[in-house]
Design a protein around this motif. Structure first.
Motif, mmCIF file in Angstrom:
data_model
loop_
_atom_site.group_PDB
_atom_site.id
_atom_site.type_symbol
_atom_site.label_atom_id
_atom_site.label_comp_id
_atom_site.label_asym_id
_atom_site.label_seq_id
_atom_site.Cartn_x
_atom_site.Cartn_y
_atom_site.Cartn_z
ATOM 1 N N ASP A 13 0.838 -1.191 0.000
ATOM 2 C CA ASP A 13 0.000 0.000 0.000
ATOM 3 C C ASP A 13 0.876 1.245 0.000
ATOM 4 O OD1 ASP A 13 -2.924 -0.968 0.478
ATOM 5 O OD2 ASP A 13 -1.745 -2.052 1.977
ATOM 6 N N LEU A 14 0.456 2.245 -0.776
ATOM 7 C CA LEU A 14 1.056 3.576 -0.754
ATOM 8 C C LEU A 14 -0.020 4.542 -0.299
ATOM 9 C CD1 LEU A 14 3.092 3.852 -4.094
ATOM 10 C CD2 LEU A 14 4.019 4.068 -1.785
ATOM 11 N N VAL A 15 0.216 5.231 0.811
ATOM 12 C CA VAL A 15 -0.776 6.143 1.363
ATOM 13 C C VAL A 15 -0.184 7.547 1.364
ATOM 14 C CG1 VAL A 15 -2.286 6.665 3.313
ATOM 15 C CG2 VAL A 15 -1.629 4.275 2.830
ATOM 16 N N PHE A 16 -0.805 8.455 0.611
ATOM 17 C CA PHE A 16 -0.361 9.841 0.533
ATOM 18 C C PHE A 16 -1.251 10.693 1.436
ATOM 19 C CE2 PHE A 16 0.704 8.410 -3.965
ATOM 20 C CZ PHE A 16 2.043 8.162 -3.655
ATOM 21 N N LEU A 17 -0.656 11.322 2.437
ATOM 22 C CA LEU A 17 -1.404 12.114 3.409
ATOM 23 C C LEU A 17 -1.005 13.580 3.303
ATOM 24 C CD1 LEU A 17 -0.921 9.664 6.419
ATOM 25 C CD2 LEU A 17 -2.962 9.883 4.999
ATOM 26 N N GLY A 18 -1.956 14.451 3.058
ATOM 27 C CA GLY A 18 -1.664 15.866 2.930
ATOM 28 C C GLY A 18 -0.656 16.144 1.840
ATOM 29 N N ASP A 56 0.324 5.718 -13.319
ATOM 30 C CA ASP A 56 1.581 6.345 -13.717
ATOM 31 C C ASP A 56 2.696 6.130 -12.705
ATOM 32 O OD1 ASP A 56 0.437 7.284 -16.033
ATOM 33 O OD2 ASP A 56 -0.001 9.278 -15.234
ATOM 34 N N LEU A 57 2.344 5.728 -11.497
ATOM 35 C CA LEU A 57 3.360 5.461 -10.484
ATOM 36 C C LEU A 57 4.066 4.128 -10.717
ATOM 37 C CD1 LEU A 57 1.400 6.631 -7.328
ATOM 38 C CD2 LEU A 57 3.312 7.808 -8.420
ATOM 39 N N ARG A 58 3.498 3.302 -11.582
ATOM 40 C CA ARG A 58 4.088 2.008 -11.947
ATOM 41 C C ARG A 58 4.377 1.148 -10.724
ATOM 42 N NH1 ARG A 58 9.188 3.074 -15.164
ATOM 43 N NH2 ARG A 58 9.341 4.893 -13.783
ATOM 44 N N THR A 59 3.351 1.003 -9.904
ATOM 45 C CA THR A 59 3.476 0.214 -8.695
ATOM 46 C C THR A 59 2.371 -0.826 -8.626
ATOM 47 O OG1 THR A 59 3.435 0.299 -6.266
ATOM 48 C CG2 THR A 59 2.134 1.952 -7.443
ATOM 49 N N ARG A 60 2.678 -1.951 -8.032
ATOM 50 C CA ARG A 60 1.656 -2.978 -7.805
ATOM 51 C C ARG A 60 0.831 -2.657 -6.560
ATOM 52 N NH1 ARG A 60 2.358 -6.301 -3.588
ATOM 53 N NH2 ARG A 60 4.408 -6.459 -2.590
ATOM 54 N N ALA A 61 1.296 -1.700 -5.758
ATOM 55 C CA ALA A 61 0.624 -1.361 -4.507
ATOM 56 C C ALA A 61 -0.718 -0.682 -4.764
ATOM 57 C CB ALA A 61 1.510 -0.440 -3.678
ATOM 58 N N ARG A 62 -1.635 -0.832 -3.817
ATOM 59 C CA ARG A 62 -2.838 -0.013 -3.822
ATOM 60 C C ARG A 62 -2.444 1.400 -3.407
ATOM 61 N NH1 ARG A 62 -7.390 -2.974 -0.383
ATOM 62 N NH2 ARG A 62 -5.739 -2.900 1.168
ATOM 63 N N VAL A 63 -3.023 2.382 -4.072
ATOM 64 C CA VAL A 63 -2.640 3.771 -3.843
ATOM 65 C C VAL A 63 -3.806 4.521 -3.207
ATOM 66 C CG1 VAL A 63 -1.834 5.904 -4.913
ATOM 67 C CG2 VAL A 63 -1.055 3.691 -5.800
ATOM 68 N N TRP A 64 -3.504 5.189 -2.091
ATOM 69 C CA TRP A 64 -4.512 5.913 -1.343
ATOM 70 C C TRP A 64 -4.078 7.361 -1.183
ATOM 71 C CZ3 TRP A 64 -8.602 2.941 0.902
ATOM 72 C CH2 TRP A 64 -8.426 1.547 0.785
ATOM 73 N N ALA A 65 -5.033 8.287 -1.077
ATOM 74 C CA ALA A 65 -4.716 9.690 -0.827
ATOM 75 C C ALA A 65 -5.783 10.301 0.061
ATOM 76 C CB ALA A 65 -4.623 10.466 -2.139
ATOM 77 N N ALA A 66 -5.349 11.125 1.011
ATOM 78 C CA ALA A 66 -6.293 11.783 1.920
ATOM 79 C C ALA A 66 -5.650 13.033 2.487
ATOM 80 C CB ALA A 66 -6.694 10.842 3.059
ATOM 81 N N ARG A 67 -6.481 13.959 2.926
ATOM 82 C CA ARG A 67 -6.000 15.109 3.672
ATOM 83 C C ARG A 67 -7.109 15.573 4.607
ATOM 84 N NH1 ARG A 67 -8.567 19.396 1.341
ATOM 85 N NH2 ARG A 67 -9.012 19.263 -0.885
ATOM 86 N N GLY A 68 -6.699 16.237 5.683
ATOM 87 C CA GLY A 68 -7.652 16.764 6.637
ATOM 88 C C GLY A 68 -8.407 17.953 6.066
ATOM 89 N N ALA A 69 -9.607 18.181 6.561
ATOM 90 C CA ALA A 69 -10.438 19.271 6.039
ATOM 91 C C ALA A 69 -9.759 20.621 6.211
ATOM 92 C CB ALA A 69 -11.799 19.263 6.736
ATOM 93 N N GLY A 70 -8.963 20.782 7.263
ATOM 94 C CA GLY A 70 -8.310 22.055 7.509
ATOM 95 C C GLY A 70 -6.849 22.083 7.096
ATOM 96 N N THR A 103 -10.272 8.669 -9.602
ATOM 97 C CA THR A 103 -10.658 9.272 -8.333
ATOM 98 C C THR A 103 -9.662 10.340 -7.953
ATOM 99 O OG1 THR A 103 -9.436 7.647 -7.032
ATOM 100 C CG2 THR A 103 -11.742 7.144 -7.507
ATOM 101 N N ALA A 104 -10.084 11.231 -7.050
ATOM 102 C CA ALA A 104 -9.270 12.400 -6.720
ATOM 103 C C ALA A 104 -8.703 12.303 -5.328
ATOM 104 C CB ALA A 104 -10.134 13.653 -6.823
ATOM 105 N N THR A 105 -7.804 13.234 -5.006
ATOM 106 C CA THR A 105 -7.357 13.402 -3.639
ATOM 107 C C THR A 105 -8.565 13.741 -2.787
ATOM 108 O OG1 THR A 105 -5.257 14.235 -4.424
ATOM 109 C CG2 THR A 105 -5.831 14.720 -2.138
ATOM 110 N N THR A 106 -8.681 13.114 -1.616
ATOM 111 C CA THR A 106 -9.875 13.265 -0.800
ATOM 112 C C THR A 106 -9.572 14.049 0.462
ATOM 113 O OG1 THR A 106 -9.416 11.160 0.301
ATOM 114 C CG2 THR A 106 -10.819 11.099 -1.646
ATOM 115 N N SER A 107 -10.656 14.375 1.185
ATOM 116 C CA SER A 107 -10.483 15.081 2.442
ATOM 117 C C SER A 107 -10.850 14.172 3.596
ATOM 118 C CB SER A 107 -11.336 16.347 2.429
ATOM 119 O OG SER A 107 -12.664 16.056 2.092
ATOM 120 N N THR A 108 -11.175 14.735 4.750
ATOM 121 C CA THR A 108 -11.356 13.969 5.972
ATOM 122 C C THR A 108 -12.421 12.890 5.821
ATOM 123 O OG1 THR A 108 -12.941 15.603 6.721
ATOM 124 C CG2 THR A 108 -10.667 15.857 7.481
ATOM 125 N N PRO A 109 -12.353 11.796 6.624
ATOM 126 C CA PRO A 109 -11.242 11.505 7.509
ATOM 127 C C PRO A 109 -10.104 10.818 6.785
ATOM 128 C CG PRO A 109 -12.901 9.812 7.719
ATOM 129 C CD PRO A 109 -13.450 10.838 6.728
#
Length: 230
Positions: free
Chosen positions: A134-139, A150-164, A206-212
């Motif tokens: 897993d690759l998790v991108f935070l903020g 495009d990252l050329r990875t077998r990992a699942r890719v996640w993205a999130a950021r806090g509302a503020g 899908t896009a970069t997401t917000s909270t939680p």
């Protein structure tokens, strides 16, 4: 502690838990303004994560957390934070760390990279062919990739950021740290989302997401939360 170098801004790699017998390993990759002087704050995050993982892991599942301050992070207000130079230098070190972890951890251990802020640029530069689950991108300010593929990875890719999270307001500079303007109409992992606040994987559509933010372990297929689509 696996590694310590007190020269300059300082480098530290610390393991919390029994890495050799862990079934799940989380590697924390920090962002800007992280060094020896602020390592206590980074370590506190790693300790809190390990405590939560230990508490919430299924019976019999052992966990470990690696706090990896393995590169000289840029200052938040420095010119280097707007370029990929530090990330390019750090990527080979991160790849070497993952290789070392795989040689020590249990053969079927699940390894996840949790990459915060500028650390997501580092992870993106190291992602191609990297042996992680897993690759998790935070903020994240962006990765330079238009889609997860495009990252050329077998990992699942996640993205999130806090509302503020103030990173939402960081301008997209011509440094390939971000690859699209915030007004882009077709959302991708590097573009700003107008979707409802939630946490879901970053895929080609899908896009970069917000909270939680994501739970400590990205959702397994068949559970109630969203899972990646390829």
């Amino acid at each position: 502690m696996l590694y310590f170098d007190g020269r300059g801004a300082g480098l530290v790699t610390e393991v919390l838990g029994d890495l050799a017998h862990a079934d799940r390993v989380a590697v924390l990759v920090p962002g800007s303004d992280t060094g020896i002087d602020t390592y206590g704050r980074f370590r506190a995050t790693a300790v809190a994560l390990h405590q939560r993982l230990t508490r919430e892991a299924p019976a019999g599942v052992r966990t470990a957390v690696v706090a990896w301050l393995g590169y000289e992070t840029p200052g938040t207000l420095s010119p280097s934070v707007a370029t990929t130079g530090r990330a390019e230098e750090a990527a080979p070190e991160l790849r070497a760390l993952v290789e070392d972890l795989r040689s020590v951890a249990a053969p079927r251990a699940r390894v996840s990279l949790l990459c915060h802020s500028y650390g997501s640029v580092v992870c993106a530069r190291a992602a191609a062919g990297l042996d992680v689950d897993d690759l998790v991108f935070l903020g994240s300010p962006g990765t330079g990739a238009d889609t997860a593929a495009d990252l050329r990875t077998r990992a699942r890719v996640w993205a999130a950021r806090g509302a503020g999270d103030w990173v939402e307001h960081v301008p997209h500079l011509d440094a390939r740290a971000c690859s699209a303007p915030p007004s882009a109409s077709a959302p991708t992992p590097c573009r700003r989302s107008t979707a409802p606040a939630s946490s879901r994987p970053a895929t080609a559509d899908t896009a970069t997401t917000s909270t939680p933010a994501p739970s400590p372990w990205p959702t397994s297929p068949g559970s109630s939360s969203a899972t990646p689509r390829r």
